[in-house]
Design a protein around this motif. Structure first.
Motif, mmCIF file in Angstrom:
data_model
loop_
_atom_site.group_PDB
_atom_site.id
_atom_site.type_symbol
_atom_site.label_atom_id
_atom_site.label_comp_id
_atom_site.label_asym_id
_atom_site.label_seq_id
_atom_site.Cartn_x
_atom_site.Cartn_y
_atom_site.Cartn_z
ATOM 1 N N GLN A 59 21.251 15.453 -30.232
ATOM 2 C CA GLN A 59 20.829 15.655 -31.620
ATOM 3 C C GLN A 59 20.918 14.335 -32.396
ATOM 4 N N VAL A 60 22.013 13.599 -32.226
ATOM 5 C CA VAL A 60 22.190 12.317 -32.911
ATOM 6 C C VAL A 60 21.141 11.315 -32.436
ATOM 7 N N VAL A 61 20.910 11.246 -31.133
ATOM 8 C CA VAL A 61 19.917 10.324 -30.574
ATOM 9 C C VAL A 61 18.533 10.682 -31.096
ATOM 10 N N SER A 62 18.239 11.970 -31.185
ATOM 11 C CA SER A 62 16.953 12.422 -31.693
ATOM 12 C C SER A 62 16.747 11.955 -33.136
ATOM 13 N N GLN A 63 17.775 12.066 -33.951
ATOM 14 C CA GLN A 63 17.693 11.619 -35.339
ATOM 15 C C GLN A 63 17.525 10.107 -35.435
ATOM 16 N N GLU A 64 18.228 9.367 -34.567
ATOM 17 C CA GLU A 64 18.171 7.903 -34.609
ATOM 18 C C GLU A 64 16.835 7.349 -34.125
ATOM 19 N N THR A 65 16.244 7.980 -33.115
ATOM 20 C CA THR A 65 15.035 7.438 -32.497
ATOM 21 C C THR A 65 13.751 8.105 -32.964
#
Length: 68
Positions: free
Chosen positions: A22-28
């Motif tokens: 979820q965090v990676v999705s938001q960052e990228t």
């Protein structure tokens, strides 16, 4: 595609692969469904402030679909 990212997350986020996705999705800006795996390469704890954070260096495996 493989990408490396530096993340600063809360301890409970670092413990769950789904939360990391979820965090990676938001960052990228990549949807969660396209992220195949997140591998933690390096982890350190930042406890200098009242809120404790975990610094992560992660390798993200993203499924790239080619449409013709």
């Amino acid at each position: 595609m493989i990408r490396e990212l530096q993340l600063r997350v809360l301890p409970q986020e670092s413990a769950s692969e789904q939360a990391l996705k979820q965090v990676v999705s938001q960052e990228t800006g990549v949807s969660i469904g396209e992220i195949n795996a997140v591998r933690i390469l390096k982890r350190s704890i930042d406890a200098r402030q009242r809120t404790i954070f975990v610094n992560l260096k992660v390798q993200v495996f993203i499924h790239v679909s080619y449409t013709h």
